[in-house]
Design an enzyme around this catalytic site. Sequence first.
Site, PDB file in Angstrom:
ATOM      1  CB  SER A 141      -0.880   0.001   1.259  1.00 42.81           C
ATOM      2  OG  SER A 141      -1.481   1.265   1.472  1.00 42.81           O
ATOM      3  CE1 TYR A 148      -3.844  -2.178   5.270  1.00 46.31           C
ATOM      4  CE2 TYR A 148      -2.952  -0.007   4.767  1.00 46.31           C
ATOM      5  CZ  TYR A 148      -3.556  -1.177   4.349  1.00 46.31           C
ATOM      6  OH  TYR A 148      -3.866  -1.363   3.025  1.00 46.31           O
TER       7      TYR A 148
END
Length: 262
Positions: free
Chosen positions: A152, A165
């Site tokens: 990401s 995350y």
Amino acid sequence: MQHSLSHDPAWRLDGRRALVTGASRGLGYAISAELAHLGADLLMVARNEPALEAAAENILRISPDCDLEVFSADLSSESDRDELLDYCEHLSDLDILVNNVGTNLRLATVEFSISDYQAILDTNLTSCFELCRGLYPWLCESGDASVVNISSVAGLTHLRTGSPYAMSKAAMIQLTRNLACEWAQDNIRVNSVAPWYINTPLAEEVLQNESYLNEVLDRTPLGRIGEPEEVARTVAFLCLPGAAYITGQCIAVDGGFSVYGF
């Protein structure tokens, strides 16, 4: 003489088998569908068995020649990972591994419990690390394998997505670099793809907030949210023979977000 890419073996995956995790919806489903469209056979893995079966049926309607198998597993669980690896013993080949499964919990760093933190790392990072290691013998046997880790842009820069995350995604990018160098001698290429906001169930919740959506679009040079198919095509490209000299890279599929300064 005209040359059709659709019949050029450099742009096809015929005779190749791919294992895709988190394959029942969102990016995982789009990646599975794209690989099948290019001729690959599939082993689709996800924890929601009914959703996984439905996704597989949809792909077979579009790509009826695909040799497709499904396996239900929660890859944050060591026992489920072991069961998947045991299941893979029957596979005659495995050429592509796409580590896509992921989860998130959007909290301030001080608000995370240790169990929240561990669940995110186990799902996003440990599953990737352990499947890479566990499937290494199959990938070696391929003689021309490709691993793609779905990271990401949160692994490249600060986002409001929560630090665990972001940590997990940054670590996936570094794992990609390490394995690309370690495994080059085994003819295994390893790359990662780093999406920004994409129209998936994981992003839908936050993008329903109109003011937040407008902020996202304002920071995205292309001025829109990405589509799952756009990520899937990048993943597929990295798996193609046409990308045979690309390894150790992280490609941001982000509409320009990660390079947009001021």
